[in-house]
Design a protein around this motif. Structure first.
Motif, short mmCIF file in Angstrom:
data_model
loop_
_atom_site.label_atom_id
_atom_site.label_comp_id
_atom_site.label_asym_id
_atom_site.label_seq_id
_atom_site.Cartn_x
_atom_site.Cartn_y
_atom_site.Cartn_z
N ALA A 149 0.83 -1.21 0.00
CA ALA A 149 0.00 0.00 0.00
C ALA A 149 0.86 1.25 0.00
N ILE A 150 1.86 1.29 0.88
CA ILE A 150 2.74 2.46 0.96
C ILE A 150 3.56 2.59 -0.32
N THR A 161 11.93 2.54 -0.73
CA THR A 161 12.63 2.84 0.52
C THR A 161 11.65 3.22 1.62
N MET A 162 10.66 4.03 1.30
CA MET A 162 9.66 4.44 2.29
C MET A 162 8.89 3.25 2.83
N SER A 163 8.49 2.35 1.94
CA SER A 163 7.69 1.20 2.38
C SER A 163 8.51 0.24 3.23
N VAL A 164 9.78 0.05 2.89
CA VAL A 164 10.64 -0.85 3.67
C VAL A 164 10.87 -0.31 5.08
N PHE A 165 11.11 0.98 5.19
CA PHE A 165 11.38 1.56 6.49
C PHE A 165 10.23 1.32 7.47
N PRO A 203 10.41 -4.51 10.33
CA PRO A 203 10.33 -5.47 11.45
C PRO A 203 9.42 -6.66 11.16
N LEU A 204 8.33 -6.44 10.44
CA LEU A 204 7.43 -7.53 10.10
C LEU A 204 8.11 -8.53 9.16
N PHE A 260 14.92 -5.86 15.51
CA PHE A 260 13.97 -6.11 14.43
C PHE A 260 14.41 -5.45 13.13
N TYR A 261 15.59 -4.84 13.14
CA TYR A 261 16.12 -4.21 11.93
C TYR A 261 17.44 -4.85 11.51
N ARG A 262 17.60 -6.15 11.82
CA ARG A 262 18.78 -6.88 11.34
C ARG A 262 18.79 -6.85 9.80
N GLY A 263 19.94 -6.47 9.25
CA GLY A 263 20.07 -6.44 7.79
C GLY A 263 19.38 -5.26 7.14
#
Length: 330
Positions: free
Chosen positions: A95-96, A129-133, A137-138, A198-201
């Motif tokens: 969606a984002i 990039t916006m959607s990944v940020f 964590p999910l 939750f932000y590994r990698g």
């Protein structure tokens, strides 16, 4: 509604357009991911070098045998293990991404004449990039759920979404109790701020997302502009779903090729809490481990199944997105 109102272009910055564009994108992402969920499970096991399935990596037949083993051990639920977390992540992610792309595209290229390949790439990279940020964590939780396997005769319970999230959060206790000294100044930050686990990698994901989303939307926009002229300009009917599928499939293949090494590195780092719970795996260390284990081919392990997954997924995603926008009148 008057004829003039019906033919007027939509206001892409209106709340009505933004919400409906995001809804169409979220639904498209969920449909596409569901279509390829079993392939995604096998690919994650290959990329993360799960010891139970490494013997199958590297061939198409190996992917099929791995799928059969997963089905034998866990049935349909085994093939879709981690899919609940995927859907929780993919709806806001897609969606984002599609909503942001519409907005950035309108900002960078308000008219057809201003569309360039560089701007198409930039619009895709920014939206990805916006959607990944927001949703990363999910994705880490989903990978953990898909990575865990159960050996024959074991009573180990496959992780749920909540248990996988708790496992990631609790890894600070393992690190704190370990006799291994901290090897990175970042490690202490992770212990003080467990949410960072939750932000590994994440850094390699962002770097990999730039070529993936950029090439994907660049290819999509370029091919549509060349192969599908606007109906108002050509007198032709609107593009059909078959045309959208074909262009989406080619866009996905090109994007996957450009970004796949980053995806392999990211998967290894995401499961680092399982394979190396004593400390945080760094980017350089992960790259070195992959290189020494398999050379340059190590960065493309599972690429065949990656194509098998990403080509239909991207095709379905773009097609459902376009169909959803038409259905929602945006």
């Amino acid at each position: 509604m008057s004829p003039n109102a019906a033919s007027s272009p939509p206001d892409k910055q209106s709340l009505h357009y933004i919400i409906r564009s995001g809804l169409a994108g979220g639904i498209a992402g969920c449909v596409a991911k569901t279509v390829v969920a079993p392939l995604d499970r096998v690919k994650i096991l290959f990329q993360a070098s799960n010891p139970d399935y490494q013997k199958y990596a590297g061939t198409w037949s190996g992917a099929l045998r791995a799928g059969k083993d997963i089905y034998r051990d866990g049935g349909i639920r085994g093939l879709f293990q981690g899919h609940s977390a995927t859907l929780l992540r993919i709806f806001p992610y897609a969606a984002i991404k599609f909503m942001a792309y519409d907005q950035v595209h309108h900002w960078l290229m308000p008219t057809r004449e201003q569309e360039t390949n560089g701007r198409r790439f930039l619009a895709g990279a920014i939206s990805g990039t916006m959607s990944v940020f927001v949703t990363y964590p999910l994705d880490v939780i989903r990978v953990r759920m898909a990575f865990q396997t159960r050996a024959p005769g074991s009573t180990q319970i496959r992780p749920s979404f909540l248990s996988a999230a708790h496992q990631i959060y609790a890894e600070k206790a393992i690190n704190a109790a370990s006799s291994v000294p901290e090897t990175s100044p970042t490690q202490g930050s992770f212990d003080r701020l467990p949410v960072l686990k939750f932000y590994r990698g994440f850094t390699v994901t962002i770097i990999g997302m730039i070529p993936y989303a950029g090439v994907s939307f660049l290819s999509w926009g370029f091919l549509r502009s060349r192969l599908l002229p606007l109906p108002s300009e050509s007198g032709r009917p609107p593009p059909t779903p078959v045309a959208d599928l074909a262009i989406g499939a080619l866009s996905g293949a090109l994007a996957q090729t450009a970004s796949y090494p980053f995806e392999v590195i990211r998967r290894r780092m995401q499961v680092g809490g399982i394979t190396r719970p004593d400390r945080w795996l760094r980017w350089g260390e992960t790259v070195s481990a992959i290189w020494h284990a398999g050379g340059w081919r190590g960065f493309y392990v599972g690429l065949g199944i990656g194509y098998l997954k990403i080509v239909p997924m991207t095709a379905v995603s773009f097609t459902v997105w376009q169909g959803g926008k038409r259905l929602l009148d945006v």
